[in-house]
Enzyme design. Structure first.
Site, mmCIF file in Angstrom:
data_model
loop_
_atom_site.group_PDB
_atom_site.id
_atom_site.type_symbol
_atom_site.label_atom_id
_atom_site.label_comp_id
_atom_site.label_asym_id
_atom_site.label_seq_id
_atom_site.Cartn_x
_atom_site.Cartn_y
_atom_site.Cartn_z
ATOM 1 N N VAL A 33 29.121 -11.423 20.519
ATOM 2 C CA VAL A 33 28.382 -10.483 21.371
ATOM 3 C C VAL A 33 28.601 -10.719 22.868
ATOM 4 O O VAL A 33 28.146 -9.933 23.700
ATOM 5 C CB VAL A 33 26.859 -10.501 21.061
ATOM 6 C CG1 VAL A 33 26.596 -10.082 19.652
ATOM 7 C CG2 VAL A 33 26.231 -11.856 21.365
ATOM 8 N N GLU A 190 5.565 -11.074 -1.686
ATOM 9 C CA GLU A 190 4.841 -10.624 -0.501
ATOM 10 C C GLU A 190 3.555 -11.438 -0.373
ATOM 11 O O GLU A 190 3.111 -12.070 -1.344
ATOM 12 C CB GLU A 190 4.487 -9.138 -0.646
ATOM 13 C CG GLU A 190 5.696 -8.231 -0.710
ATOM 14 C CD GLU A 190 6.584 -8.363 0.517
ATOM 15 O OE1 GLU A 190 6.131 -8.120 1.627
ATOM 16 O OE2 GLU A 190 7.763 -8.737 0.345
ATOM 17 N N ASP A 201 6.218 -2.480 -3.606
ATOM 18 C CA ASP A 201 7.281 -2.966 -2.718
ATOM 19 C C ASP A 201 8.594 -2.232 -3.033
ATOM 20 O O ASP A 201 9.286 -1.750 -2.134
ATOM 21 C CB ASP A 201 7.438 -4.479 -2.896
ATOM 22 C CG ASP A 201 8.547 -5.046 -2.042
ATOM 23 O OD1 ASP A 201 8.313 -5.262 -0.838
ATOM 24 O OD2 ASP A 201 9.660 -5.251 -2.558
ATOM 25 N N LYS A 205 10.858 0.542 -0.769
ATOM 26 C CA LYS A 205 12.304 0.418 -0.548
ATOM 27 C C LYS A 205 13.032 1.660 -1.043
ATOM 28 O O LYS A 205 13.985 2.146 -0.427
ATOM 29 C CB LYS A 205 12.828 -0.837 -1.259
ATOM 30 C CG LYS A 205 12.308 -2.119 -0.608
ATOM 31 C CD LYS A 205 12.515 -3.318 -1.502
ATOM 32 C CE LYS A 205 12.088 -4.608 -0.819
ATOM 33 N NZ LYS A 205 12.024 -5.751 -1.744
HETATM 34 P P1 NAP Z 1 5.323 -14.917 5.839
HETATM 35 O O1 NAP Z 1 6.056 -16.091 5.302
HETATM 36 O O2 NAP Z 1 3.949 -14.647 5.363
HETATM 37 O O3 NAP Z 1 5.304 -15.066 7.443
HETATM 38 C C1 NAP Z 1 4.559 -14.232 8.296
HETATM 39 C C2 NAP Z 1 4.577 -14.814 9.696
HETATM 40 O O4 NAP Z 1 3.932 -13.918 10.579
HETATM 41 C C3 NAP Z 1 3.860 -16.161 9.817
HETATM 42 O O5 NAP Z 1 4.563 -16.982 10.717
HETATM 43 C C4 NAP Z 1 2.482 -15.795 10.411
HETATM 44 O O6 NAP Z 1 1.968 -16.797 11.248
HETATM 45 C C5 NAP Z 1 2.841 -14.571 11.240
HETATM 46 N N1 NAP Z 1 1.765 -13.597 11.294
HETATM 47 C C6 NAP Z 1 1.317 -12.821 10.294
HETATM 48 N N2 NAP Z 1 0.339 -12.003 10.729
HETATM 49 C C7 NAP Z 1 0.159 -12.289 12.032
HETATM 50 C C8 NAP Z 1 -0.713 -11.807 13.046
HETATM 51 N N3 NAP Z 1 -1.607 -10.852 12.796
HETATM 52 N N4 NAP Z 1 -0.606 -12.320 14.284
HETATM 53 C C9 NAP Z 1 0.306 -13.288 14.561
HETATM 54 N N5 NAP Z 1 1.166 -13.788 13.643
HETATM 55 C C10 NAP Z 1 1.085 -13.295 12.406
HETATM 56 O O7 NAP Z 1 6.152 -13.584 5.599
HETATM 57 P P2 NAP Z 1 7.708 -13.441 5.261
HETATM 58 O O8 NAP Z 1 7.919 -13.655 3.813
HETATM 59 O O9 NAP Z 1 8.529 -14.191 6.237
HETATM 60 O O10 NAP Z 1 7.905 -11.858 5.481
HETATM 61 C C11 NAP Z 1 7.952 -11.302 6.769
HETATM 62 C C12 NAP Z 1 8.392 -9.840 6.678
HETATM 63 O O11 NAP Z 1 9.683 -9.780 6.090
HETATM 64 C C13 NAP Z 1 7.506 -8.943 5.791
HETATM 65 O O12 NAP Z 1 7.514 -7.649 6.337
HETATM 66 C C14 NAP Z 1 8.226 -8.954 4.459
HETATM 67 O O13 NAP Z 1 7.948 -7.822 3.691
HETATM 68 C C15 NAP Z 1 9.660 -8.940 4.938
HETATM 69 N N6 NAP Z 1 10.646 -9.463 3.989
HETATM 70 C C16 NAP Z 1 10.422 -10.678 3.395
HETATM 71 C C17 NAP Z 1 11.376 -11.171 2.516
HETATM 72 C C18 NAP Z 1 11.205 -12.493 1.846
HETATM 73 O O14 NAP Z 1 12.031 -12.850 1.010
HETATM 74 N N7 NAP Z 1 10.169 -13.260 2.152
HETATM 75 C C19 NAP Z 1 12.542 -10.427 2.258
HETATM 76 C C20 NAP Z 1 12.732 -9.190 2.902
HETATM 77 C C21 NAP Z 1 11.774 -8.732 3.765
HETATM 78 P P3 NAP Z 1 1.609 -18.292 10.700
HETATM 79 O O15 NAP Z 1 2.932 -18.928 10.381
HETATM 80 O O16 NAP Z 1 0.909 -18.966 11.820
HETATM 81 O O17 NAP Z 1 0.755 -18.084 9.482
HETATM 82 N N1 HSE Z 2 8.800 -9.528 -2.026
HETATM 83 C C1 HSE Z 2 10.082 -8.945 -1.835
HETATM 84 C C2 HSE Z 2 10.888 -9.118 -3.120
HETATM 85 C C3 HSE Z 2 10.797 -9.601 -0.696
HETATM 86 O O1 HSE Z 2 10.485 -9.905 -3.978
HETATM 87 O O2 HSE Z 2 11.903 -8.437 -3.267
HETATM 88 C C4 HSE Z 2 12.092 -8.924 -0.338
HETATM 89 O O3 HSE Z 2 11.873 -7.659 0.202
#
Ligand code: NAP
Ligand code: HSE
Length: 428
Positions: A33, A190, A201, A205
């Site tokens: 980039v 989730e 979910d 998608k």
């Molecule tokens: P996660 O592990 O629950 O992490 C959420 C993060 O956001 C944490 O760091 C939390 O803070 C912070 N947070 C949540 N609500 C907040 C608020 N109101 N104010 C400030 N900070 C806040 O979630 P994740 O699995 O990484 O997923 C994140 C996103 O990616 C979601 O939209 C999910 O659908 C998407 N996604 C996830 C995956 C997967 O495999 N996990 C795959 C594709 C997409 P703390 O750390 O302090 O609790």
């Molecule tokens: N909870 C979601 C899954 C994360 O299991 O596919 C990826 O979007």
């Protein structure tokens, strides 16, 4: 060149992966980039939380406006999830001219049009590759790779958690609740896993994929949804015996200008490539009028695969900034939405009935199918090992959904049928 400053909203499973990739691949990324990528601030809920990643404490904040209002930040990477307050943060960031990368399918499925319009008005980019199928670049594929074609069908295993659960139930005879716990511990599920297991979910998608594939705004309310919480071990065993695998499939179809989008547990023939997609892996099968059959396969959830898509989006945004072409990524929705009715949707069905074991039962059942013009591919009757009744397993030929609903409704009032134990769509 001046470094690109990133504000990260969230440092959970995906956010941690984003920091690891930006830091670990910095040399490659900056060569691509033309400048370094600098994570300037990170929003978290609890700055004192123990994390499995070393981050400079100075970067962490619990005040969203420290990130969104920081004039030095060029791009917001949103990986905190949820709609409220996330939507407000993203809209405000766009109003301030900040580009957005998000992994949030809830937000994009429900409020995508509003967010993309805001981005267009403020000449900002919004990229959301990680919102569907984790590490598989399927959004880019639909928007760019298939821009020349007319998509007829998109069929996907787009939820890693449920595929992980169904695979373990099928291959190891594991119990549903135990495998769900394992998927949560691995960071696949989730924050509220109900949205995984009840198919929401996947529905979000599929709404995103349907919108991109058919150039019409497919909303969550347009997707018929059924999850896996009612799938029994017995159903999975029957599927295997008959040459199928049980999968939670999202199916979006177009015929002329009419579309349908569903998410439901489906028996997929073992001869179909989707049947061998196991564990947390996802796959999206796309059928285009010109290209024919294609399939895209990869890890559908988890820290590093998802972060790969997020950081690839970040690279795309920075390239656009360099080229001076930001704000042109919004997808063109140019077709009026026309949904198919139940009598325009047709597929094969698996039905498992618990019946009284006496003369004439089969005749009465087949008579109902005949009445509603549903043709049968196979019928097997076997003694029920657990009681003196019998089980009847029926596979239909392709039948329209309206007729099948009438058949199943009629069965409820047929004395010879004790219960409709299961009914599933059959594909492949
Ligand atoms: P996660 O592990 O629950 O992490 C959420 C993060 O956001 C944490 O760091 C939390 O803070 C912070 N947070 C949540 N609500 C907040 C608020 N109101 N104010 C400030 N900070 C806040 O979630 P994740 O699995 O990484 O997923 C994140 C996103 O990616 C979601 O939209 C999910 O659908 C998407 N996604 C996830 C995956 C997967 O495999 N996990 C795959 C594709 C997409 P703390 O750390 O302090 O609790
Ligand atoms: N909870 C979601 C899954 C994360 O299991 O596919 C990826 O979007």
């Amino acid at each position: 060149m001046k470094p690109i400053n990133v504000g990260l909203l969230g440092l959970g499973t995906v956010g941690t992966g984003v920091v690891r990739i930006v830091e670990g691949h910095q040399e490659d990324l900056s060569s691509q980039v033309g400048s370094t990528i600098h994570i300037r601030k990170v929003l978290v809920k609890d700055p004192l939380k123990q994390r499995n990643l070393k981050v400079d404490e100075e970067l962490l904040t619990e005040n969203p406006w420290d990130v969104i209002n920081d004039p030095e930040i060029d791009v917001i990477v949103e990986v905190m999830g949820g709609i409220d307050p996330t939507k407000q943060y993203i809209l405000e960031a766009l109003s301030q001219g900040k580009h957005v990368v998000t992994a949030n399918k809830d937000l994009m499925a429900l409020h995508g049009p509003e967010i993309l319009e805001k981005a267009r008005v403020h000449k900002c980019d919004v990229y959301y590759e990680a919102s569907v199928a984790g590490g598989i670049p399927i959004i880019r594929t639909l928007m760019e790779g298939f821009s020349s074609d007319r998509i007829k069908k998109i069929m996907g295993i787009v939820n890693g958690t449920t595929n992980f659960i169904l695979t373990k139930m099928s291959q190891e005879g594991a119990a549903y609740a135990d495998v769900l716990k394992e998927a949560q511990a691995l960071g696949y599920a989730e924050s509220d896993p109900t949205s995984d297991v009840e198919g929401l979910d996947a529905a979000r998608k599929m709404a995103i994929l349907g919108t991109l594939g058919f150039h019409t705004n497919v909303g969550l309310e347009d997707v018929e949804v059924r999850g896996i919480s009612q799938v029994k071990k017995e159903d999975i065993a029957y599927a295997k015996r008959l040459g199928y695998e049980m999968k939670l499939l999202g199916i979006a179809e177009r015929q002329d200008d009419q579309i349908s989008v569903v998410v439901q547990p489906t028996m997929v023939s073992t001869s179909h490539p989707l049947a061998s997609v196991n564990g947390v892996y996802n796959a999206v099968y796309v059928y285009g009028e010109a290209v024919g059959e294609t399939m895209f396969y990869g890890p559908g959830a988890g820290e590093m695969p998802t972060a790969t898509s997020v950081v690839a989006d970040l690279v795309a945004v920075i390239r656009n900034i360099r080229l001076g072409v930001t704000g042109q990524t919004a997808h063109h929705v140019y077709k009026e939405k026309k949904l198919k009715s139940d009598d325009q949707i047709a597929y094969k069905n698996f039905i498992l009935l618990d019946v009284h074991d006496k003369a004439g039962v089969l005749a009465q059942i087949t008579q109902v199918f005949a009445e509603f013009d549903v043709s049968l591919e196979s019928v097997v009757q076997q003694p029920n090992p657990h009681n003196p009744d019998a089980e009847i397993i029926i596979i239909t030929h392709e039948a329209n959904q309206a007729s099948m609903k009438r058949v199943l409704e009629h069965f409820k009032s047929l004395d010879v049928i004790k219960s409709i134990k299961s009914a599933y769509r059959v594909e492949g």
